[in-house]
Design a protein around this motif. Structure first.
Motif, PDB file in Angstrom:
ATOM      1  N   GLU A   4       0.853  -1.181   0.000  1.00  0.00           N
ATOM      2  CA  GLU A   4       0.000   0.000   0.000  1.00  0.00           C
ATOM      3  C   GLU A   4       0.892   1.234   0.000  1.00  0.00           C
ATOM      4  O   GLU A   4       1.886   1.296   0.709  1.00  0.00           O
ATOM      5  CB  GLU A   4      -0.898   0.008   1.230  1.00  0.00           C
ATOM      6  N   LYS A   5       0.517   2.185  -0.834  1.00  0.00           N
ATOM      7  CA  LYS A   5       1.326   3.380  -0.992  1.00  0.00           C
ATOM      8  C   LYS A   5       0.412   4.604  -1.044  1.00  0.00           C
ATOM      9  O   LYS A   5      -0.598   4.595  -1.745  1.00  0.00           O
ATOM     10  CB  LYS A   5       2.127   3.257  -2.294  1.00  0.00           C
ATOM     11  N   LEU A   6       0.758   5.631  -0.302  1.00  0.00           N
ATOM     12  CA  LEU A   6      -0.007   6.861  -0.348  1.00  0.00           C
ATOM     13  C   LEU A   6       0.327   7.614  -1.623  1.00  0.00           C
ATOM     14  O   LEU A   6       1.492   7.696  -2.028  1.00  0.00           O
ATOM     15  CB  LEU A   6       0.313   7.737   0.852  1.00  0.00           C
ATOM     16  N   ARG A   7      -0.706   8.140  -2.276  1.00  0.00           N
ATOM     17  CA  ARG A   7      -0.508   8.894  -3.498  1.00  0.00           C
ATOM     18  C   ARG A   7      -1.224  10.226  -3.368  1.00  0.00           C
ATOM     19  O   ARG A   7      -2.319  10.298  -2.808  1.00  0.00           O
ATOM     20  CB  ARG A   7      -1.072   8.149  -4.700  1.00  0.00           C
ATOM     21  N   LYS A   8      -0.634  11.244  -3.891  1.00  0.00           N
ATOM     22  CA  LYS A   8      -1.254  12.554  -3.888  1.00  0.00           C
ATOM     23  C   LYS A   8      -2.275  12.601  -5.023  1.00  0.00           C
ATOM     24  O   LYS A   8      -1.960  12.303  -6.167  1.00  0.00           O
ATOM     25  CB  LYS A   8      -0.202  13.631  -4.084  1.00  0.00           C
ATOM     26  N   VAL A   9      -3.497  12.955  -4.689  1.00  0.00           N
ATOM     27  CA  VAL A   9      -4.554  13.076  -5.687  1.00  0.00           C
ATOM     28  C   VAL A   9      -4.716  14.558  -5.995  1.00  0.00           C
ATOM     29  O   VAL A   9      -4.990  15.358  -5.104  1.00  0.00           O
ATOM     30  CB  VAL A   9      -5.888  12.481  -5.173  1.00  0.00           C
TER      31      VAL A   9
END
Length: 79
Positions: A4-9
Protein backbone atom coordinates in the motif's frame (compact mmCIF):
# COMPACT_ATOMS: atom_id res chain seq x y z
CA UNK A 1 3.94 -8.79 -2.96
CA UNK A 2 1.27 -6.08 -2.65
CA UNK A 3 2.30 -2.82 -1.03
CA UNK A 4 0.00 0.00 0.00
CA UNK A 5 1.33 3.38 -0.99
CA UNK A 6 -0.01 6.86 -0.35
CA UNK A 7 -0.51 8.89 -3.50
CA UNK A 8 -1.25 12.55 -3.89
CA UNK A 9 -4.55 13.08 -5.69
CA UNK A 10 -4.64 16.30 -7.64
CA UNK A 11 -7.81 18.28 -8.11
CA UNK A 12 -9.57 18.22 -11.46
CA UNK A 13 -10.13 21.99 -11.32
CA UNK A 14 -8.03 25.10 -10.84
CA UNK A 15 -8.50 28.87 -10.69
CA UNK A 16 -7.11 31.03 -13.49
CA UNK A 17 -8.14 34.00 -15.68
CA UNK A 18 -10.83 35.17 -13.24
CA UNK A 19 -12.68 31.85 -13.32
CA UNK A 20 -12.22 28.12 -12.93
CA UNK A 21 -11.02 25.44 -15.35
CA UNK A 22 -12.34 21.88 -14.98
CA UNK A 23 -10.45 18.94 -16.49
CA UNK A 24 -11.44 15.33 -16.97
CA UNK A 25 -8.49 13.06 -16.25
CA UNK A 26 -7.60 9.49 -17.09
CA UNK A 27 -4.91 8.51 -14.62
CA UNK A 28 -2.87 11.67 -14.17
CA UNK A 29 -3.35 12.98 -17.73
CA UNK A 30 -6.10 15.37 -18.82
CA UNK A 31 -8.36 14.15 -21.63
CA UNK A 32 -8.97 16.26 -24.71
CA UNK A 33 -12.35 17.98 -24.45
CA UNK A 34 -13.20 19.68 -27.72
CA UNK A 35 -10.62 22.37 -28.51
CA UNK A 36 -8.61 21.94 -25.30
CA UNK A 37 -8.30 19.83 -22.22
CA UNK A 38 -10.44 21.90 -19.86
CA UNK A 39 -13.87 23.51 -19.55
CA UNK A 40 -14.04 27.11 -18.30
CA UNK A 41 -16.66 28.14 -15.72
CA UNK A 42 -17.05 31.53 -14.07
CA UNK A 43 -17.66 30.58 -10.42
CA UNK A 44 -16.57 27.88 -8.02
CA UNK A 45 -20.23 26.89 -7.64
CA UNK A 46 -20.31 26.01 -11.36
CA UNK A 47 -17.40 23.55 -10.95
CA UNK A 48 -19.75 20.98 -9.35
CA UNK A 49 -22.15 21.30 -12.29
CA UNK A 50 -19.31 20.82 -14.77
CA UNK A 51 -18.09 17.73 -12.90
CA UNK A 52 -21.63 16.30 -12.85
CA UNK A 53 -21.87 16.88 -16.62
CA UNK A 54 -18.55 15.11 -17.19
CA UNK A 55 -19.72 12.20 -15.02
CA UNK A 56 -22.95 11.89 -17.01
CA UNK A 57 -20.98 11.99 -20.28
CA UNK A 58 -18.68 9.22 -19.03
CA UNK A 59 -21.63 7.05 -17.96
CA UNK A 60 -23.18 7.12 -21.45
CA UNK A 61 -19.84 6.56 -23.20
CA UNK A 62 -19.24 10.02 -24.64
CA UNK A 63 -15.66 10.07 -23.29
CA UNK A 64 -14.73 6.61 -24.60
CA UNK A 65 -13.07 7.99 -27.74
CA UNK A 66 -10.97 10.47 -25.75
CA UNK A 67 -9.86 7.67 -23.41
CA UNK A 68 -8.98 5.41 -26.34
CA UNK A 69 -6.92 8.21 -27.92
CA UNK A 70 -5.07 8.72 -24.63
CA UNK A 71 -4.32 4.98 -24.39
CA UNK A 72 -3.16 4.83 -28.02
CA UNK A 73 -0.74 7.73 -27.48
CA UNK A 74 0.40 6.47 -24.07
CA UNK A 75 3.92 5.40 -25.01
CA UNK A 76 4.53 8.06 -27.67
CA UNK A 77 6.46 11.19 -26.81
CA UNK A 78 5.86 14.54 -28.46
CA UNK A 79 8.32 15.32 -31.21
Amino acid sequence: MLVEKLRKVRAWFFEQDGGWYVQCKYGNKALALGKGNAVYVKTLKDVATALDTLKAAAEVGELDEAIENKLRNRGKKAA
